[in-house]
Scaffold this active site. Structure first.
Site, mmCIF file in Angstrom:
data_model
loop_
_atom_site.group_PDB
_atom_site.id
_atom_site.type_symbol
_atom_site.label_atom_id
_atom_site.label_comp_id
_atom_site.label_asym_id
_atom_site.label_seq_id
_atom_site.Cartn_x
_atom_site.Cartn_y
_atom_site.Cartn_z
ATOM 1 N N SER A 1 1.480 -9.848 -1.188
ATOM 2 C CA SER A 1 1.152 -8.432 -0.980
ATOM 3 C C SER A 1 1.520 -7.883 0.387
ATOM 4 C CB SER A 1 -0.331 -8.208 -1.245
ATOM 5 O OG SER A 1 -1.131 -9.047 -0.427
ATOM 6 N N LYS B 1 0.802 -1.226 0.000
ATOM 7 C CA LYS B 1 0.000 0.000 0.000
ATOM 8 C C LYS B 1 0.839 1.282 0.000
ATOM 9 C CE LYS B 1 -4.499 -1.447 1.331
ATOM 10 N NZ LYS B 1 -4.328 -2.828 1.860
ATOM 11 N N GLU C 1 -9.680 7.054 3.902
ATOM 12 C CA GLU C 1 -10.556 6.104 4.582
ATOM 13 C C GLU C 1 -9.723 4.871 4.887
ATOM 14 O OE1 GLU C 1 -10.233 6.153 1.302
ATOM 15 O OE2 GLU C 1 -9.761 4.030 1.068
HETATM 16 C C1 LIG Z 1 -5.185 -3.880 1.564
HETATM 17 C C2 LIG Z 1 -4.501 -5.156 1.255
HETATM 18 C C3 LIG Z 1 -4.888 -5.975 0.163
HETATM 19 C C4 LIG Z 1 -6.080 -5.692 -0.687
HETATM 20 O O1 LIG Z 1 -6.030 -4.509 -1.424
HETATM 21 P P1 LIG Z 1 -5.780 -4.493 -2.994
HETATM 22 O O2 LIG Z 1 -6.077 -3.094 -3.374
HETATM 23 O O3 LIG Z 1 -6.729 -5.476 -3.617
HETATM 24 O O4 LIG Z 1 -4.375 -4.881 -3.223
HETATM 25 C C5 LIG Z 1 -4.152 -7.118 -0.106
HETATM 26 N N1 LIG Z 1 -3.105 -7.468 0.665
HETATM 27 C C6 LIG Z 1 -2.703 -6.721 1.709
HETATM 28 C C7 LIG Z 1 -1.538 -7.182 2.523
HETATM 29 C C8 LIG Z 1 -3.383 -5.536 2.052
HETATM 30 O O5 LIG Z 1 -2.985 -4.805 3.106
#
Ligand SMILES: *Cc1c(COP(=O)(O)O)cnc(C)c1O
Length: 399
Positions: free
Chosen positions: A384, A96, A118
């Site tokens: 992610s 993020k 948000e």
């Molecule tokens: C917020 C988040 C997501 C989901 O958000 P996307 O916009 O779909 O990437 C996925 N993995 C993690 C670790 C997150 O913090």
């Protein structure tokens, strides 16, 4: 020549659409803010001084490039060649921050003095509060009252970083309500405030802008994969999808190479037919949510259905418009994984590779056995985020 001109594009067009999805469905009061951004964002991003500052911060502050790790034991188990893109090693623990860095630099160049955002679980709120501390800008984060209770550690992090956390007390008191409150705040403070959206959602140009900031992920994958295998393109790119920003970043530089299969994984919650899930593409229909035409989970008469997932980051009733188009056009493959499958996949990765993944990322891991990838093929999975924030949930599964 005609055929080339008509080549299908998966990128946004100059009216803000991906196929039939996207656009800017906003109240008139918001028009000046969104229009100011739309008129300036491409020029600002292309500016060499912006590029330098963005790239320097990604390198020296976020810790990029993140590794592309050949996961040997995981590969052995699934009889294919799996590489993990380690976004979990980014500062603040997930992808993020790539977006919040880009957007804070954008806000500075637009002369904004205050940031509003948000947040659901608090991950985007923390990433936003982090860059506001870094750049000395005032930060207001709207968060559902219920989420404030459930996510105390992230509320504390935001406050320590100097952000003001304001409770959204309407509706279900969760992410959707926090988004409404943040938009209302923006409408009332159009001149000095920039709204940092946390995913590839919202009115044009947000989905495109956020995808561009996250595209550093696939830009790195290409040269890193070449170092590992001699070839820039994998056979599969796999990522989880909440709103879709980490997937958009991982897919970005492969969109036009149709031999690269793009696999997005949604949260099936307690199961697709359970009535408790967040699998938007599997269950949703076209409609308008948070400023764009996309696919969303809704009742027969168009009411948004409350989503459900064990992972707060995937607990969203919609999906970004680019993903809606990837699904509708057939360019992307959309799968889903249940809560239980995700938890099991998290333990599997931890025990095989010594990496504790975020619950969100674990949904992507959960489909590795379903891809049909052969022993000669290459799979890149976008990890992610890291699992620190999810230890409370994981602990319930340790005897
Ligand atoms: C917020 C988040 C997501 C989901 O958000 P996307 O916009 O779909 O990437 C996925 N993995 C993690 C670790 C997150 O913090």
């Amino acid at each position: 020549m005609e055929a080339i001109a008509e080549k299908k594009s998966y990128q946004v067009n100059d009216r803000g659409y991906y196929g039939t999805f996207g656009g800017a469905f906003i109240p008139e009061m918001l028009y000046p803010n969104v229009e100011e951004l739309r008129e300036n964002y491409l020029q600002i991003i292309a500016d060499p001084s912006f590029q330098k500052e963005f790239n320097d911060l990604l390198r020296h502050y976020v810790g990029r490039p993140t590794p592309l790790y050949p996961a040997h034991r995981l590969s052995e188990k699934y009889k294919t060649n799996i590489f993990l893109k380690r976004e979990d090693l980014c500062h603040t623990g997930a992808h993020k921050v790539n977006n919040t860095i880009g957007q804070i630099l954008m806000a500075q160049r637009l002369g904004k003095k205050r940031i509003v955002a948000e947040t659901g679980a608090g991950q985007h709120g923390v990433a936003t509060a982090t860059v506001c501390a870094l750049m000395n800008l005032e930060c207001i984060v709207y968060m559902g009252e219920l989420d404030i209770e459930r996510q105390a550690p992230n509320v504390a992090r935001m406050k320590m970083l100097g952000a003001e956390v304001r409770p959204a007390t309407c509706g279900s008191r969760t992410l959707k309500d926090a988004t409404n409150e943040a938009m209302r705040h923006w409408i009332n403070n159009p001149v000095d405030t920039h709204y940092i959206i946390g995913s590839v959602v919202g009115p044009h140009p947000y989905p495109d802008m956020v995808a561009r900031f996250q595209s550093v992920i696939s830009e790195e994958i290409r040269w890193q994969l070449k170092e590992h295998t001699g070839k820039e393109t994998p056979d599969y790119v796999v990522a989880c999808v909440g709103g879709g920003s980490n997937a958009a970043g991982a897919f970005y530089h492969f969109l036009d190479e149709e031999n690269v299969k793009l696999v997005a994984v949604e949260a099936a919650g307690l199961g697709l037919t359970s009535g408790h899930s967040a699998a938007t593409v599997a269950l949703g229909k076209p409609g308008v949510l948070h400023g764009s035409r996309t696919i969303l989970m809704q009742t027969e008469d168009g009411q948004v259905v409350e989503p459900f997932s064990i992972s707060a980051g995937l607990d969203y009733p919609g999906i970004g418009p680019q993903h809606a188009w990837l699904a509708a056009s057939g360019r992307g493959t959309f799968l889903s994984a249940t809560d239980d499958e995700a938890v099991q996949a998290a333990f599997e990765l931890t025990r095989l590779e010594g990496i504790i993944p975020a619950l969100e990322s674990s949904h992507a891991l959960a489909v590795l056995g379903r891809l049909g990838a052969s022993k000669d093929e290459t799979v890149v999975l976008n990890l992610s985020g890291r699992g620190d924030k999810d230890m409370g949930t994981y602990m319930k599964h340790i005897d």
